[in-house]
Scaffold this motif. Structure first.
Motif, PDB file in Angstrom:
ATOM      1  N   VAL A   1      -2.011   2.884  11.603  1.00 60.59           N
ATOM      2  CA  VAL A   1      -2.103   4.329  10.943  1.00 60.59           C
ATOM      3  C   VAL A   1      -0.265   5.023  10.173  1.00 60.59           C
ATOM      4  N   LEU A   2      -0.666   5.065   8.723  1.00 58.01           N
ATOM      5  CA  LEU A   2       0.374   5.701   7.730  1.00 58.01           C
ATOM      6  C   LEU A   2       0.216   6.796   7.831  1.00 58.01           C
ATOM      7  N   TYR A   3       1.185   7.425   7.536  1.00 55.39           N
ATOM      8  CA  TYR A   3       1.059   9.087   6.773  1.00 55.39           C
ATOM      9  C   TYR A   3       1.635   9.368   5.944  1.00 55.39           C
TER      10      TYR A   3
ATOM     11  N   LEU B 272       0.930  -1.182   0.081  1.00 52.34           N
ATOM     12  CA  LEU B 272      -0.238   0.035  -0.110  1.00 52.34           C
ATOM     13  C   LEU B 272       0.744   1.679   0.264  1.00 52.34           C
ATOM     14  N   ALA B 273       1.475   1.123   0.557  1.00 55.70           N
ATOM     15  CA  ALA B 273       2.679   2.526   0.675  1.00 55.70           C
ATOM     16  C   ALA B 273       3.800   2.361  -0.644  1.00 55.70           C
ATOM     17  N   ASN B 274       3.833   1.978  -0.705  1.00 54.39           N
ATOM     18  CA  ASN B 274       4.911   1.377  -2.349  1.00 54.39           C
ATOM     19  C   ASN B 274       3.661   2.014  -3.404  1.00 54.39           C
ATOM     20  N   LEU B 275       2.215   1.725  -2.957  1.00 49.47           N
ATOM     21  CA  LEU B 275       1.577   2.295  -4.145  1.00 49.47           C
ATOM     22  C   LEU B 275       0.732   4.085  -4.458  1.00 49.47           C
ATOM     23  N   ILE B 276       0.933   3.797  -2.565  1.00 48.73           N
ATOM     24  CA  ILE B 276       0.787   5.428  -2.824  1.00 48.73           C
ATOM     25  C   ILE B 276       2.043   6.114  -3.282  1.00 48.73           C
ATOM     26  N   THR B 277       3.267   6.032  -3.169  1.00 47.99           N
ATOM     27  CA  THR B 277       4.280   6.734  -3.615  1.00 47.99           C
ATOM     28  C   THR B 277       4.385   6.747  -5.433  1.00 47.99           C
ATOM     29  N   LEU B 278       4.312   5.817  -5.199  1.00 47.76           N
ATOM     30  CA  LEU B 278       4.427   5.805  -6.758  1.00 47.76           C
ATOM     31  C   LEU B 278       3.794   6.923  -7.952  1.00 47.76           C
ATOM     32  N   THR B 279       2.977   6.950  -7.076  1.00 49.59           N
ATOM     33  CA  THR B 279       1.535   7.980  -7.773  1.00 49.59           C
ATOM     34  C   THR B 279       1.817   8.789  -7.929  1.00 49.59           C
ATOM     35  N   PRO B 280       2.174   9.782  -8.092  1.00 49.30           N
ATOM     36  CA  PRO B 280       2.839  11.871  -8.094  1.00 49.30           C
ATOM     37  C   PRO B 280       1.649  12.614  -7.254  1.00 49.30           C
TER      38      PRO B 280
ATOM     39  N   THR C  17       1.654  12.145  -4.417  1.00 45.88           N
ATOM     40  CA  THR C  17       1.441  11.534  -2.751  1.00 45.88           C
ATOM     41  C   THR C  17       2.814  10.705  -2.838  1.00 45.88           C
ATOM     42  N   LEU C  18       3.342  10.357  -1.170  1.00 44.69           N
ATOM     43  CA  LEU C  18       4.224  10.306  -0.841  1.00 44.69           C
ATOM     44  C   LEU C  18       3.605   9.795   0.762  1.00 44.69           C
TER      45      LEU C  18
END
Length: 160
Positions: free
Chosen positions: A129-131, A108-116, A118-119
């Motif tokens: 919790v994920l920040y 999930l964190a990697n998918l969020i980071t791969l999307t321009p 968002t990080l």
């Protein structure tokens, strides 16, 4: 599930060898054809083998969903770069997680980071919790709902 996948690949390779066309389109057609054949033939088998026939369409759906989200985010960031106005409302959001395992949280964190735009910044010590930093956080509740109903929901449908 592994045997269904291997059977699917084996039937796909047989299809490729029989047709004599060694290209991606033929592989894709053979994979879909063998998937349908295996699905029809597995009518009375155990429940575990049915899982394969649920996961494969979800993976394909997730792939297209990710490509769509990636395209939207790229257009949004590109628009921000080429226009003189400052339309961003950056922010850091605490995203409550339904994902529990290390694999689920990492993907999930990697998918969020791969999307321009968002990080993924950090995970809380209790892994609940994920920040996330976002370039466009107009409404934090909508931002959280978009991620939870988009990436997290679809990812958990595949992994669980």
């Amino acid at each position: 599930m592994k045997t269904k996948f291997l059977s699917n690949i084996l039937l796909t390779l047989i299809w490729i060898f029989l047709t004599g066309e060694y290209n991606f389109n033929n592989f894709l057609f053979g994979f879909v054809l063998s998937f349908i054949i295996l699905w029809i033939l597995s009518g009375v088998e155990d429940k575990g083998s049915k899982k394969y026939f649920k996961i494969v369409p979800r993976i394909v759906s997730f792939f297209f969903f990710f490509i769509w989200e990636l395209t939207k985010a790229n257009i949004q960031v590109a628009y921000e770069v080429i226009t003189p106005n400052f339309n961003m409302e950056p922010g850091i959001v605490a995203l409550p997680l339904d994902a529990k395992t290390d694999l689920e949280i990492t993907l999930l964190a990697n998918l969020i980071t791969l999307t321009p735009g968002t990080l993924a910044l950090d995970v809380s010590t209790d892994r609940s919790v994920l920040y996330v930093h976002g370039m466009y956080v107009m409404n934090k509740k909508e931002f959280i709902a978009d991620i939870k109903q988009g990436f997290e929901k679809r990812l958990l449908e595949i992994l669980r």
